[in-house]
Design a protein around this motif. Structure first.
Motif, PDB file in Angstrom:
ATOM      1  N   UNK B 146       0.826  -1.206   0.000  1.00  0.00           N
ATOM      2  CA  UNK B 146       0.000   0.000   0.000  1.00  0.00           C
ATOM      3  C   UNK B 146       0.865   1.264   0.000  1.00  0.00           C
ATOM      4  N   UNK B 147       1.925   1.256   0.816  1.00  0.00           N
ATOM      5  CA  UNK B 147       2.798   2.439   0.889  1.00  0.00           C
ATOM      6  C   UNK B 147       3.477   2.684  -0.463  1.00  0.00           C
ATOM      7  N   UNK B 150       0.876   4.044  -2.855  1.00  0.00           N
ATOM      8  CA  UNK B 150       0.507   5.422  -2.517  1.00  0.00           C
ATOM      9  C   UNK B 150       1.613   6.383  -2.940  1.00  0.00           C
ATOM     10  N   UNK B 151       2.842   6.072  -2.564  1.00  0.00           N
ATOM     11  CA  UNK B 151       3.927   7.013  -2.848  1.00  0.00           C
ATOM     12  C   UNK B 151       4.133   7.176  -4.355  1.00  0.00           C
ATOM     13  N   UNK B 153       2.017   7.550  -6.515  1.00  0.00           N
ATOM     14  CA  UNK B 153       1.120   8.555  -7.106  1.00  0.00           C
ATOM     15  C   UNK B 153       1.736   9.948  -6.963  1.00  0.00           C
ATOM     16  N   UNK B 154       2.735  10.063  -6.100  1.00  0.00           N
ATOM     17  CA  UNK B 154       3.364  11.368  -5.856  1.00  0.00           C
ATOM     18  C   UNK B 154       4.721  11.469  -6.564  1.00  0.00           C
ATOM     19  N   UNK B 176       4.159  17.589  -4.786  1.00  0.00           N
ATOM     20  CA  UNK B 176       4.504  17.762  -3.383  1.00  0.00           C
ATOM     21  C   UNK B 176       5.368  16.634  -2.867  1.00  0.00           C
ATOM     22  N   UNK B 177       5.366  16.486  -1.551  1.00  0.00           N
ATOM     23  CA  UNK B 177       6.205  15.459  -0.939  1.00  0.00           C
ATOM     24  C   UNK B 177       5.333  14.555  -0.077  1.00  0.00           C
ATOM     25  N   UNK B 178       5.842  13.348   0.181  1.00  0.00           N
ATOM     26  CA  UNK B 178       5.118  12.417   1.035  1.00  0.00           C
ATOM     27  C   UNK B 178       6.118  11.687   1.902  1.00  0.00           C
ATOM     28  N   UNK B 179       5.723  11.420   3.122  1.00  0.00           N
ATOM     29  CA  UNK B 179       6.611  10.780   4.074  1.00  0.00           C
ATOM     30  C   UNK B 179       5.766   9.913   4.993  1.00  0.00           C
ATOM     31  N   UNK B 180       5.953   8.598   4.886  1.00  0.00           N
ATOM     32  CA  UNK B 180       5.163   7.677   5.708  1.00  0.00           C
ATOM     33  C   UNK B 180       6.093   6.931   6.659  1.00  0.00           C
TER      34      UNK B 180
END
Lengths: 365, 365, 365
Positions: B146-147, B150-151, B153-154, B176-180
């Protein structure tokens, strides 16, 4: 500093899923009263308003009114990364041009931060008057969605007719006609399934099905939908959002002459176009639409609302917007000299008024 | 004569479903110890190894070591014809160039035989040394999948950071940015949901998300995934296959200079390319990839392992492959004179060694 | 005046879903006995017959025999708008050229009327003789559908072989061969899962898989399917429709010389075409098909039945159609002088007979 925390994060996911195909970019207005949005769809035909009242959030802090311009598609992409059970926090610090979406899993074991640049979007806030509608239909949202989807396999427009007996949806296309009636029924076992009609007088109006289908994308937000209609006013399709607010769609009716509808006679599988229709110039007021060029009945419409410049009614929720009904201007656009008088348009008439878009939020409750 | 019978045939279906998009053609190595595979992906960037130990089969007979070259897409097509509850038998007679897949329904009322021509595939067996990794993360495979989804898409790449507190996944893209972050959590109700970190020192490496998403197609094989990382070594993503073996994916990290990452500044919705980036030549060592030409950070990488020619360590499982860590060669490829020293490549360095590919299977357990 | 009312409206939805891709336009024949249809598929290779007996409807009224020509795609679009639990009424007044479909929700709160223009379709009613088939297989319809789907990933045609032991389905394609056998099994727990064979002598025939897959779209109609075969006769695939009737598909076998089949030898991944095959002219009798031009084995076939002009056997159900088996004409078409004698065609031979198509319905029960 602006910060909100929404335990039922899936609500925001659903709002963006319903908006992303209809609206490209929009300004979210954040005030002490709530988180709201008002935007035209990308072809400038329909208007959407969203309201999420501050009381509905687990935490809500808004030090001063701010406007956050966002691309709906990008925002939807980010919110898609939130799990359905995640708690969503939206944060914007003063002086920055970014917004942060934080997603916490219910167990708090997984935390995601998504940061998105804000945009400068030029938009006018429109004053939407509080209107008494002639006919209001409340029905299961899934049934409304199903009818719009079904009818759009047959035709391009739907005539919605409200009478005391029920609400009718009709269309006509190359392959035939369709007419669906939902009878008023208030005595069902489950009140969620009731179809309830409240009316002063019966109304019939015609709308583009493609917009109705767009609006129906909000079906996952609420089990019930409210359709409000008055002759010569745009229709309103409203979905309640939990105990927090609503998502509303406004669409101006198509006005077609009787003969025109009668002119769409199918002969076998081809649509016969009466020559009189061909004489009509196609009306195109600033609106870009992907409709097929040969559909004469696809008249281009524009919804126009008077923008509000009176500051008393501009701040969200502080002063209820009590505008008289004559404030609401119905304008006939005459793109060329020979207007044929058949367009109902509600035009945003004062774009030159230079209103301050930041603190200009309408409450139309 | 080679024959294996797998009662839980769906396992093999899932293996092929995870491999078919990553690997075009591959040699399956059959020995007394088991049924295994080692293959590069079609763009020669990632390495896959599969091991199904003979003990895991209801019946397993392998008279002599053989190599069966198969097209993964065609094999997947045939295995798709097996029901999920079917028993799968794979058979190859000596001296023929075909393999037979037999699918028996649980009731034995339906029996299907699929015969496929074998292929001659030129491939080197690589010796994969038994390495102590600096950081090992064990987590639910669905969460990892999932991660990565999701990432992606960014952004295009993910930086994976392992610390004692947890494992972080970050990306950056135009929007933008993403951080999980998944926190270490060993005290959950269900141990299948735990995120467990075992580490000597914290590691951060960057990988192409498109490969991570390919690897994650193996998620249906196992509820848990193990991610092993060491600085300057390829990452390993491992899925256990029941009690029988594993499917492992190896991917070399991308090495990017700090400034380069900082250079990808989004301004509004466009990515601003610093001029210093444009001076860098794009490094392309024998690798064909469908990446967009304007992504400077998409450095082409090649994983290279020393092929093993020492016969003692070559037979699957008979002798454990106890290779010293200096056997593992990290090679900097310099496609043109002016290497910019930023590629971590693990290169198959002795293609001229003419090794006998038939009996050359590595056990890296 | 014609009117029928079907409480289990989903049956009609399923019938149209199975027909709409196979048949473009068709005449529905309405008589006192029932509602029936006979149509060739759009490439004139397969024949479909539908029978819904009047006793199966809640209400059935047919004052005089009428024929209603409908476009299957448009009819399917309209029926898709019926809910699965809706009661469907079909109505046609005398002297009009439209048909009305009415859908009532079980609660009667929602009623939809769809009106469709009827078409004038030129068609011959074919007399389908009551034939004793050499081999009849009754098996679960889902299993038959699954086998056809599976085999079509491997090849284009299926050889169906019925023996006392069971029924076999084989194909051959570029990537290999497939052979699935369903054993006769009458002693299963659930008789719905039995495979039952009734035969005088074993039969093997070859058919185009693309038609078999079209027929299998009727699977939702019935849990069981009946496949009837005789050498040199078209195969019949039959799905029973509740207690009301059936949907039957007829398809002529492909006749291929032994050498021709042997000629399709796969070498690696390419199909090797024996030069002898190239000498054969491709046979194209009036049939337009989208098959790839390089498949020599894709012989064009035409099913031909003698049209019945004897009025005693023409009215649906009134007189049972007791045609002798020699009435059934198997014609070899010789499109060009040099016929190679390998096509089994059943040709509609008397189009000039000017039969009255209105009251000409065959009962082939």
């Amino acid at each position: 500093m602006f910060e909100l925390r929404l335990v039922q994060g899936s609500l925001l996911k659903k709002v963006l899923e319903s908006l992303k195909d209809l609206v490209n970019d929009a300004n979210f207005d954040c005030s002490a009263t709530g988180f709201s949005l008002q935007a035209m769809d990308s072809s400038h035909v329909a208007l959407v308003t969203l309201l999420l009242r501050s009381e509905g959030f687990e935490h809500y802090r808004c030090d001063r009114n701010i406007t956050m311009g966002m691309n709906m598609g990008n925002m939807a992409k980010m919110l898609k990364c939130a799990g359905n059970d995640d708690i969503i926090t939206i944060k914007a610090d003063d002086g920055t041009d970014t917004v942060t979406f934080m997603f916490e899993s219910p167990s708090q074991d997984k935390i995601a931060d998504f940061e998105m640049k804000l945009m400068d979007i030029d938009s006018e806030h429109l004053g939407i008057p509080e209107t008494e509608y002639e006919a209001i239909v409340r029905m299961p949202s899934a049934e409304f969605a199903r009818i719009c989807k079904d009818l759009s396999t047959i035709g391009d427009t739907v005539a919605i007719s409200v009478t005391k007996e029920g609400v009718g949806f009709s269309t006509r296309g190359d392959i035939g006609t369709a007419n669906t009636v939902c009878r008023q029924n208030t005595s069902v076992d489950n009140p969620e399934n009731a179809t309830v009609i409240e009316m002063e007088q019966s109304v019939t109006q015609t709308f583009a099905l493609r917009y109705m289908n767009s609006f129906a994308k909000a079906t996952p937000l609420a089990n019930r939908v409210t359709i409000s209609m008055s002759s010569e006013l745009p229709l309103v399709v409203e979905y309640k959002i939990a105990e927090m607010g609503h998502l509303r769609f406004y669409l101006a009716p198509k006005i077609e002459e009787e003969e025109e509808i009668a002119g769409q006679v199918e002969t076998g599988n081809r649509k016969e176009t009466k020559s009189k229709l061909e004489k009509k110039p196609e009306v195109k007021p600033m609106v870009v639409e992907e409709s097929e060029p040969d559909k004469e009945s696809q008249l281009k419409l524009e919804i126009k609302f008077e923008p509000k410049t009176n500051s008393e009614v501009n701040t969200l929720g502080e002063t209820k917007c009590k505008v008289e009904s004559d404030d609401y201007t119905l304008v006939e656009t005459k793109p060329e000299a020979e207007s044929n008088g058949d367009i109902c348009t509600l035009v945003e008439t004062k774009p030159e008024a230079e209103s301050n878009s930041e603190a200009q939020v309408m409450d139309v409750e």
